[in-house]
Design an enzyme around this catalytic site. Structure first.
Site, mmCIF file in Angstrom:
data_model
loop_
_atom_site.group_PDB
_atom_site.id
_atom_site.type_symbol
_atom_site.label_atom_id
_atom_site.label_comp_id
_atom_site.label_asym_id
_atom_site.label_seq_id
_atom_site.Cartn_x
_atom_site.Cartn_y
_atom_site.Cartn_z
ATOM 1 N N ASN A 7 54.919 38.933 46.125
ATOM 2 C CA ASN A 7 56.322 38.541 46.281
ATOM 3 C C ASN A 7 56.772 37.800 45.022
ATOM 4 O OD1 ASN A 7 58.567 36.756 46.858
ATOM 5 N ND2 ASN A 7 58.323 37.298 49.003
ATOM 6 N N HIS A 43 62.914 39.497 48.426
ATOM 7 C CA HIS A 43 63.798 39.190 49.545
ATOM 8 C C HIS A 43 65.218 39.060 49.000
ATOM 9 C CE1 HIS A 43 64.592 36.319 53.217
ATOM 10 N NE2 HIS A 43 65.492 37.273 53.113
ATOM 11 N N ARG A 45 68.475 37.894 49.669
ATOM 12 C CA ARG A 45 69.120 37.022 50.660
ATOM 13 C C ARG A 45 70.641 37.160 50.608
ATOM 14 N NH1 ARG A 45 67.087 32.553 53.198
ATOM 15 N NH2 ARG A 45 64.837 32.416 53.142
ATOM 16 N N ARG A 49 70.359 33.619 46.460
ATOM 17 C CA ARG A 49 69.901 32.412 45.762
ATOM 18 C C ARG A 49 68.834 32.715 44.709
ATOM 19 N NH1 ARG A 49 66.509 29.454 50.520
ATOM 20 N NH2 ARG A 49 68.463 29.712 51.629
ATOM 21 N N GLU A 70 62.552 42.829 51.618
ATOM 22 C CA GLU A 70 62.736 41.930 52.770
ATOM 23 C C GLU A 70 64.210 41.637 52.905
ATOM 24 O OE1 GLU A 70 60.847 38.125 52.632
ATOM 25 O OE2 GLU A 70 58.902 39.040 52.323
ATOM 26 N N THR A 101 61.656 31.466 54.616
ATOM 27 C CA THR A 101 61.696 32.017 55.972
ATOM 28 C C THR A 101 60.843 31.143 56.894
ATOM 29 O OG1 THR A 101 61.746 34.143 54.861
ATOM 30 C CG2 THR A 101 61.498 34.186 57.242
ATOM 31 N N GLU A 151 54.579 42.486 60.319
ATOM 32 C CA GLU A 151 53.958 41.526 59.409
ATOM 33 C C GLU A 151 53.796 40.234 60.200
ATOM 34 O OE1 GLU A 151 55.661 40.938 55.477
ATOM 35 O OE2 GLU A 151 54.827 38.915 55.402
HETATM 36 N N1 PXP Z 1 56.222 37.416 53.986
HETATM 37 C C1 PXP Z 1 57.505 37.094 54.279
HETATM 38 C C2 PXP Z 1 58.180 37.845 55.368
HETATM 39 C C3 PXP Z 1 58.173 36.087 53.561
HETATM 40 O O1 PXP Z 1 59.437 35.790 53.871
HETATM 41 C C4 PXP Z 1 57.489 35.431 52.514
HETATM 42 C C5 PXP Z 1 58.192 34.370 51.711
HETATM 43 O O2 PXP Z 1 59.276 34.878 51.040
HETATM 44 C C6 PXP Z 1 56.170 35.812 52.234
HETATM 45 C C7 PXP Z 1 55.550 36.789 52.993
HETATM 46 C C8 PXP Z 1 55.384 35.171 51.132
HETATM 47 O O3 PXP Z 1 55.152 33.842 51.448
HETATM 48 P P1 PXP Z 1 54.563 32.865 50.357
HETATM 49 O O4 PXP Z 1 55.593 32.750 49.265
HETATM 50 O O5 PXP Z 1 54.384 31.581 51.110
HETATM 51 O O6 PXP Z 1 53.290 33.455 49.869
#
Ligand code: PXP
Length: 238
Positions: A7, A43, A45, A49, A70, A101, A151
């Site tokens: 991510n 993601h 949004r 942001r 996402e 999230t 997920e």
């Molecule tokens: N999965 C989802 C659905 C998320 O919203 C996020 C955070 O954006 C992640 C995984 C990854 O989380 P982290 O940044 O804590 O590794």
């Protein structure tokens, strides 16, 4: 072995702190792939942001692995997803005031709306995943609504320790088995880091782990010394 989805939202967070052009998430997606990422997650949004529409369009054109978009199940996002055609969409709940999230989708209260959204995306040949808490009820609703994949939210597991963390791990394992029995592909993510990832990665039939924050934090730790050295050398050579 579970695959790794990286991510890259935090790369865009740094760019947006100055509203400039660097660092560019598109370039970092390329680097993540060089490092072995099996997919790239962003993601988009509602408040834009971090990730911008332009990022998602360019990522779709440039990445060599898979694009996981996402997003919230809103009309605006569904239209964008149908234009971009990512490999898969992960539907997440979204609150404007949250830092990240905070929990899984509440499927029970949104069955009809989500059925429509999932059908809509599937008509465009996009696989659809639901970000949910590791609870039997949510898994059963995921199946009923028509998701291909879930997920499992590992945020609670990541926050807990000792016997409480062990209990949460068992919930994630049981949820994975239940979902597999129903024919759902199981991914997991949120809060996973270099200390806590192994137990989740070793769950049988865990398909993919989505990790962002800890990887970007580690990239800064590994890379800062070199970037300072390069700047220092430019100053010195003047
Ligand atoms: N999965 C989802 C659905 C998320 O919203 C996020 C955070 O954006 C992640 C995984 C990854 O989380 P982290 O940044 O804590 O590794």
């Amino acid at each position: 072995m579970a695959t790794l989805g990286v991510n890259i939202d935090h790369i865009a967070n740094v760019r947006q702190a100055r509203k400039t052009v660097e660092p560019d998430p598109v370039q970092f997606a390329f680097l993540a792939e060089l490092g072995g990422a099996d997919s790239i997650t962003v993601h988009l949004r509602e408040d834009r942001r971090h990730i911008q529409d332009r990022d998602v369009f360019l990522l779709k054109e440039t990445i060599k692995t898979k694009l996981n978009l996402e997003m919230a199940a809103t009309e605006e996002m569904l239209e964008i997803a149908k234009k971009i055609l990512p490999d898969y969409v992960t539907l997440v709940p979204e609150k404007r005031e949250e830092v990240t999230t905070e929990g899984g989708l509440d499927l029970k209260s949104n069955v009809q709306h989500l059925k429509k959204a999932v059908g809509n995306l599937k008509d465009s040949n996009i696989e659809v995943s639901a970000f949910i808490d590791p609870l039997g009820e949510q898994i059963n609703y995921s199946k009923e609504i028509g998701f291909d994949t879930i997920e499992l939210h590992t945020g609670k597991y990541a926050e807990l320790s000792g016997s409480e963390q062990y209990k949460e791990l068992q919930r994630i394992i049981e949820s994975t088995h239940l979902a597999n029995d129903l024919g759902l592909v199981v991914n997991a993510g949120h809060g996973l880091n270099y200390n806590n990832v192994k137990k989740i990665a070793s769950i049988n039939n865990m398909n993919e782990l989505n990790i962002g924050h800890s990887i970007v934090a580690r990239a800064l730790a590994i890379g800062l010394e070199k970037s300072v050295r390069e700047m220092k050398s430019l100053i010195k050579s003047n």
